[in-house]
Write a protein that holds these residues in place. Structure first.
Motif, mmCIF file in Angstrom:
data_model
loop_
_atom_site.group_PDB
_atom_site.id
_atom_site.type_symbol
_atom_site.label_atom_id
_atom_site.label_comp_id
_atom_site.label_asym_id
_atom_site.label_seq_id
_atom_site.Cartn_x
_atom_site.Cartn_y
_atom_site.Cartn_z
ATOM 1 N N ASP A 1 0.818 -1.216 0.000
ATOM 2 C CA ASP A 1 0.000 0.000 0.000
ATOM 3 C C ASP A 1 0.851 1.265 0.000
ATOM 4 O OD1 ASP A 1 0.847 -0.678 2.633
ATOM 5 O OD2 ASP A 1 -0.737 0.554 3.513
ATOM 6 N N LEU A 2 1.982 1.230 0.697
ATOM 7 C CA LEU A 2 2.877 2.391 0.738
ATOM 8 C C LEU A 2 3.761 2.452 -0.507
ATOM 9 C CD1 LEU A 2 4.066 2.363 4.474
ATOM 10 C CD2 LEU A 2 2.161 3.620 3.456
ATOM 11 N N LEU A 3 4.289 1.318 -0.895
ATOM 12 C CA LEU A 3 5.200 1.280 -2.045
ATOM 13 C C LEU A 3 4.525 1.778 -3.318
ATOM 14 C CD1 LEU A 3 6.857 -2.154 -1.227
ATOM 15 C CD2 LEU A 3 8.000 0.077 -1.164
ATOM 16 N N LYS A 4 3.240 1.495 -3.462
ATOM 17 C CA LYS A 4 2.502 1.949 -4.649
ATOM 18 C C LYS A 4 2.470 3.471 -4.740
ATOM 19 C CE LYS A 4 -1.379 -0.085 -5.762
ATOM 20 N NZ LYS A 4 -2.714 -0.736 -5.671
ATOM 21 N N LEU A 5 2.516 4.135 -3.602
ATOM 22 C CA LEU A 5 2.413 5.594 -3.578
ATOM 23 C C LEU A 5 3.677 6.277 -4.091
ATOM 24 C CD1 LEU A 5 0.573 6.056 -0.153
ATOM 25 C CD2 LEU A 5 -0.411 6.053 -2.455
ATOM 26 N N PHE A 6 4.788 5.550 -4.130
ATOM 27 C CA PHE A 6 6.033 6.106 -4.668
ATOM 28 C C PHE A 6 6.014 6.139 -6.193
ATOM 29 C CE2 PHE A 6 7.503 4.898 -0.436
ATOM 30 C CZ PHE A 6 8.382 5.917 -0.109
ATOM 31 N N LYS A 7 5.096 5.363 -6.776
ATOM 32 C CA LYS A 7 4.956 5.270 -8.237
ATOM 33 C C LYS A 7 6.275 4.857 -8.883
ATOM 34 C CE LYS A 7 1.032 8.394 -8.243
ATOM 35 N NZ LYS A 7 0.419 9.643 -8.732
ATOM 36 N N ASN A 8 6.803 5.660 -9.794
ATOM 37 C CA ASN A 8 8.026 5.255 -10.498
ATOM 38 C C ASN A 8 9.298 5.702 -9.781
ATOM 39 O OD1 ASN A 8 7.792 7.991 -10.962
ATOM 40 N ND2 ASN A 8 8.396 7.880 -13.119
ATOM 41 N N LYS A 9 9.173 6.148 -8.558
ATOM 42 C CA LYS A 9 10.347 6.599 -7.796
ATOM 43 C C LYS A 9 10.868 5.521 -6.847
ATOM 44 C CE LYS A 9 9.470 11.583 -7.909
ATOM 45 N NZ LYS A 9 9.323 12.815 -7.078
#
Length: 272
Positions: A133-141
């Motif tokens: 859930d958190l990792l998805k929020l970084f998107k391509n970063k």
């Protein structure tokens, strides 16, 4: 491995990216020590382990104030320019104690509030899927790199019996990829594997990094030599795999299923 836990309050948490990680501005280690206790881990030969005078894997330091310290240091670093972070360089950020302590998760939450330009997450633990859930929020970063040294669990048991099973790691990579999180499989160090290894990974990821003892232990293989890892190869009649050119066999196998821009060797595969 059951590890003795110590709670620490470090004054700093970000370290300057140097040497093998010179492509990053910083490295970040939520813990010191690692209960996976892999027999070949180069950290066994580094001061952080040698000065401790306790068996590697038998202790873990928990940096309990890490998120507070990170917020201050991250703000300062971002004010000076680009910030790229490698997590982690000398411990696994998702080792068993993380399930209870949630320290790595707190660091991700902090980094989402003050986003670095790029975050590389290196682990061998299926626990990383907890933080999808958190990792998805970084998107391509962000890129999550899952260590999968071999596709043979019987080989894993010889060299890293306390590390998570291979199939569990493969399934985790698949889940991360399905969620759209940038991922890669990292064959590091190269351990004996089957000809089907690239087929298995080609169904899951489109990026693979291959590294070995001689390129990846930070000393041209000297640290690994001091660990006596070659003895394990001889005991199990695997001597041909303990060679500075053994990685080429794996590379040639993978070239049949991955293009050149999907396949990386050593340091290049870890860069931002």
């Amino acid at each position: 491995m059951n590890s003795e836990l110590f709670y620490k309050n470090p004054k700093t948490i970000l370290n300057k990216g140097t040497g093998f990680l010179a492509g990053y501005t910083h490295s970040l280690n939520p813990y010191t020590g690692c209960s996976f206790a892999c027999s070949y881990c180069y950290v066994r030969q580094m001061p952080v382990s040698l000065f401790r005078k306790k068996e590697w894997g038998s202790w873990v330091d928990i940096k309990q104030n890490a998120a507070i310290v990170l917020e201050k240091e991250l703000k300062r670093a971002k004010s000076k320019g680009e910030v790229t972070i490698f997590m982690s360089s000398s411990t696994d950020p998702y080792q068993p104690v993380e399930n209870k302590e949630r320290l790595t998760r707190s660091l991700l939450e902090t980094m989402l509030q003050h986003q670095p330009d790029f975050l590389f997450v290196q682990t061998r633990s299926p626990l990383v899927k907890r933080d999808i859930d958190l990792l998805k929020l970084f998107k391509n970063k962000v890129r999550v790199s899952m260590t999968i040294e071999t596709d043979l669990d019987e080989i894993r048991k010889i060299f890293s019996p306390f590390a998570p099973p291979i199939n569990a790691r493969l399934k985790t990579l698949e889940e991360l990829a399905k969620e759209g999180i940038p991922t890669q499989a990292t064959i590091a160090p190269v351990l004996p594997s089957s000809e089907d290894f690239p087929i298995k990974l080609s169904k899951i990821v489109n990026r693979v990094c291959i590294d070995d003892f001689f390129m990846g232990d930070g000393s041209g293989g000297k640290r690994t030599t001091r660990l006596g890892i070659e003895t394990k190869y001889k005991e199990h009649k695997l001597e041909e795999w303990y060679d500075s050119e053994a990685y080429l066999l794996v590379y040639e196998r993978f070239k049949k299923y991955f293009s050149e821009n999907q396949l990386f060797i050593s340091q290049k595969g870890f860069e931002p």
